[in-house]
Design a protein around this motif. Structure first.
Motif, short mmCIF file in Angstrom:
data_model
loop_
_atom_site.label_atom_id
_atom_site.label_comp_id
_atom_site.label_asym_id
_atom_site.label_seq_id
_atom_site.Cartn_x
_atom_site.Cartn_y
_atom_site.Cartn_z
N UNK A 95 0.82 -1.21 0.00
CA UNK A 95 0.00 0.00 0.00
C UNK A 95 0.86 1.26 0.00
N UNK A 96 1.95 1.25 0.75
CA UNK A 96 2.85 2.40 0.80
C UNK A 96 3.52 2.65 -0.54
N UNK A 97 4.01 1.59 -1.15
CA UNK A 97 4.64 1.72 -2.46
C UNK A 97 3.64 2.16 -3.52
N UNK A 98 2.43 1.60 -3.46
CA UNK A 98 1.38 1.94 -4.43
C UNK A 98 0.97 3.41 -4.28
N UNK A 99 0.81 3.88 -3.05
CA UNK A 99 0.43 5.27 -2.81
C UNK A 99 1.50 6.23 -3.31
N UNK A 100 2.76 5.91 -3.05
CA UNK A 100 3.86 6.75 -3.49
C UNK A 100 3.95 6.73 -5.02
N UNK A 101 3.77 5.57 -5.61
CA UNK A 101 3.79 5.44 -7.07
C UNK A 101 2.66 6.28 -7.68
N UNK A 102 1.47 6.18 -7.12
CA UNK A 102 0.33 6.96 -7.63
C UNK A 102 0.63 8.45 -7.56
#
Length: 136
Positions: free
Chosen positions: A27-34
């Motif tokens: 979730x952290x990686x996905x949020x930062x990627x977004x």
């Protein structure tokens, strides 16, 4: 825009703001990627419109390289995981650790150092993007 943070209406959604620093989670990686993707897309649109308005033709490959630099440096800085993030480590090694952790008197040191980091890389990316620019 519903759900957007007041200070970054295009590139930040509230879940991204809260989750992007969560270390070791998808979730952290996905949020930062977004966040970084919307940030880079916004840069591409605004820079493209600005170049067009000024009559500047930017080489697509060079523009892509500049945007990739901006995206990559933005992502690694914005994974500000307490004790493990790049900016915190740099601040600590350069004697700015106390400023990085400052969160009093209306000042957020991490935010200010983050902004300085991004502006430096954005300047380099802009120089790269215009390396092969011509006029229309």
């Amino acid at each position: 825009m519903k759900g957007a943070s007041d200070d970054h209406p295009v590139t930040y959604q509230d879940p991204d703001t809260k989750e992007k620093m969560t270390h070791g989670t998808a979730d952290g990686r996905k949020a930062c990627l977004h966040h970084c993707l919307t940030y880079t897309a916004t840069q591409a649109i605004v820079a493209g419109l600005g170049a067009r308005a000024l009559g500047i033709r930017v080489h697509p490959g060079v523009a892509a390289a500049a945007l990739a630099l901006s995206f990559g440096t933005h992502y690694i800085a914005d994974r500000r995981v307490p004790g493990k993030g790049l900016l915190e480590k740099l601040a600590t090694k350069t004697g700015k650790g106390d400023f990085y952790h400052l969160a009093d008197y209306g000042i957020n040191g991490a935010f200010h150092l983050d902004s300085a980091w991004h502006h430096g890389w954005e300047t380099l990316a802009a120089l790269i993007a215009t390396a092969k620019a011509t006029t229309r």
